[in-house]
Scaffold this motif. Structure first.
Motif, short mmCIF file in Angstrom:
data_model
loop_
_atom_site.label_atom_id
_atom_site.label_comp_id
_atom_site.label_asym_id
_atom_site.label_seq_id
_atom_site.Cartn_x
_atom_site.Cartn_y
_atom_site.Cartn_z
N VAL A 162 0.57 -10.76 14.58
CA VAL A 162 1.69 -10.08 13.96
C VAL A 162 1.20 -9.52 12.64
O VAL A 162 0.52 -10.20 11.88
CB VAL A 162 2.85 -11.07 13.72
CG1 VAL A 162 4.01 -10.38 13.01
CG2 VAL A 162 3.31 -11.66 15.04
N ARG A 163 1.54 -8.30 12.41
CA ARG A 163 1.12 -7.66 11.16
C ARG A 163 2.37 -7.30 10.38
O ARG A 163 3.29 -6.67 10.90
CB ARG A 163 0.33 -6.39 11.47
CG ARG A 163 -0.12 -5.69 10.25
CD ARG A 163 -0.97 -4.49 10.59
NE ARG A 163 -1.23 -3.77 9.36
CZ ARG A 163 -1.20 -2.48 9.25
NH1 ARG A 163 -0.96 -1.75 10.29
NH2 ARG A 163 -1.43 -1.91 8.09
N TYR A 164 2.41 -7.75 9.13
CA TYR A 164 3.54 -7.44 8.26
C TYR A 164 3.12 -6.34 7.30
O TYR A 164 2.03 -6.36 6.75
CB TYR A 164 3.96 -8.68 7.45
CG TYR A 164 4.51 -9.79 8.31
CD1 TYR A 164 5.84 -9.75 8.74
CD2 TYR A 164 3.72 -10.85 8.70
CE1 TYR A 164 6.34 -10.76 9.53
CE2 TYR A 164 4.22 -11.87 9.49
CZ TYR A 164 5.54 -11.81 9.91
OH TYR A 164 6.03 -12.81 10.68
N GLU A 165 4.01 -5.42 7.09
CA GLU A 165 3.72 -4.34 6.16
C GLU A 165 4.90 -4.22 5.21
O GLU A 165 6.05 -4.12 5.64
CB GLU A 165 3.55 -3.02 6.93
CG GLU A 165 3.16 -1.87 6.05
CD GLU A 165 2.90 -0.61 6.87
OE1 GLU A 165 3.10 0.47 6.32
OE2 GLU A 165 2.52 -0.75 8.05
N ILE A 166 4.60 -4.29 3.94
CA ILE A 166 5.65 -4.17 2.94
C ILE A 166 5.63 -2.73 2.46
O ILE A 166 4.66 -2.25 1.90
CB ILE A 166 5.41 -5.14 1.76
CG1 ILE A 166 5.36 -6.57 2.30
CG2 ILE A 166 6.49 -4.99 0.72
CD1 ILE A 166 4.94 -7.60 1.28
N VAL A 167 6.71 -2.05 2.73
CA VAL A 167 6.81 -0.62 2.42
C VAL A 167 7.22 -0.46 0.95
O VAL A 167 8.11 -1.16 0.46
CB VAL A 167 7.83 0.07 3.35
CG1 VAL A 167 7.95 1.55 3.01
CG2 VAL A 167 7.45 -0.14 4.79
N GLY A 168 6.56 0.45 0.29
CA GLY A 168 6.91 0.76 -1.09
C GLY A 168 6.20 -0.11 -2.11
O GLY A 168 6.51 -0.06 -3.29
N VAL A 169 5.25 -0.95 -1.67
CA VAL A 169 4.51 -1.79 -2.60
C VAL A 169 3.04 -1.47 -2.43
O VAL A 169 2.52 -1.41 -1.31
CB VAL A 169 4.77 -3.29 -2.31
CG1 VAL A 169 3.92 -4.16 -3.21
CG2 VAL A 169 6.24 -3.62 -2.47
N ASP A 170 2.37 -1.29 -3.54
CA ASP A 170 0.94 -1.01 -3.51
C ASP A 170 0.19 -2.31 -3.20
O ASP A 170 0.31 -3.29 -3.96
CB ASP A 170 0.51 -0.44 -4.87
CG ASP A 170 -0.97 -0.11 -4.89
OD1 ASP A 170 -1.57 0.06 -3.81
OD2 ASP A 170 -1.51 0.01 -6.00
#
Length: 175
Positions: A162-170
């Motif tokens: 599972v890959r988590y991606e936090i959108v809007g964070v560098d």
């Protein structure tokens, strides 16, 4: 609710040990139990309460009386279903035999209504009917396995991550 006495515990343990069990240590309903359950359903149909049924047939155990009536209802439905399953199984076995007979025969190849003759002067055999009989026999065997419950359980293996991606964070700012 009061704590059961040692005598009550011992009586329950003795009752449980006296009931027949199968190879997996599950309780098996005896013919006597099935008759008692059928009588319980009959009494329930006459308008008797579960307490009355329990007092008459189950030593005052109301939950056991309720379960007895439920088992009787299940038995009523089970007989026609088992009869149908036997009938369907016989039909599938007949069809399988017919497919195997077709598989064992040699079939001549035809073209425009004429037997196809090979270069050596002998008739050419057609493998199409044999292949169709193999497919039918395989499908019939699958139906028989499903009907008799002999199919192995299907296991599904799920692999991957599972890959988590936090959108809007560098991502560099998280280090």
């Amino acid at each position: 609710m009061p704590e059961p006495t040692d005598e009550a515990r011992e009586a329950a343990r003795t009752r449980a040990q006296s009931q027949p069990r199968d190879g997996n240590n599950r309780f098996v309903r005896t013919p006597e139990r099935a008759r008692r359950d059928a009588r319980a359903a009959e009494l329930r149909g006459q308008g008797k309460t579960f307490r009355q049924i329990a007092d008459e047939l189950y030593n005052g155990n109301r939950p056991e009386a309720y379960r007895g009536v439920q088992h009787a209802f299940a038995d009523i439905a089970r007989e026609p279903v088992e009869s149908l399953a036997k009938s369907l199984l016989a039909q599938l076995e007949e069809l399988t035999l017919a497919a195997l007979e077709i598989l064992e025969r040699d079939h001549l190849a035809y073209s425009h209504g004429e037997v196809v003759i090979g270069p050596d002067g002998t008739p050419v055999l057609d493998d199409g009917p044999k292949l169709a009989a193999i497919r039918e026999a395989r499908q019939l065997n699958e139906s028989i396995r499903k009907l008799t419950g002999t199919d192995a359980e299907k296991k599904i293996n799920v692999s991957g991550g599972v890959r988590y991606e936090i959108v809007g964070v560098d991502p560099e700012a998280l280090k």
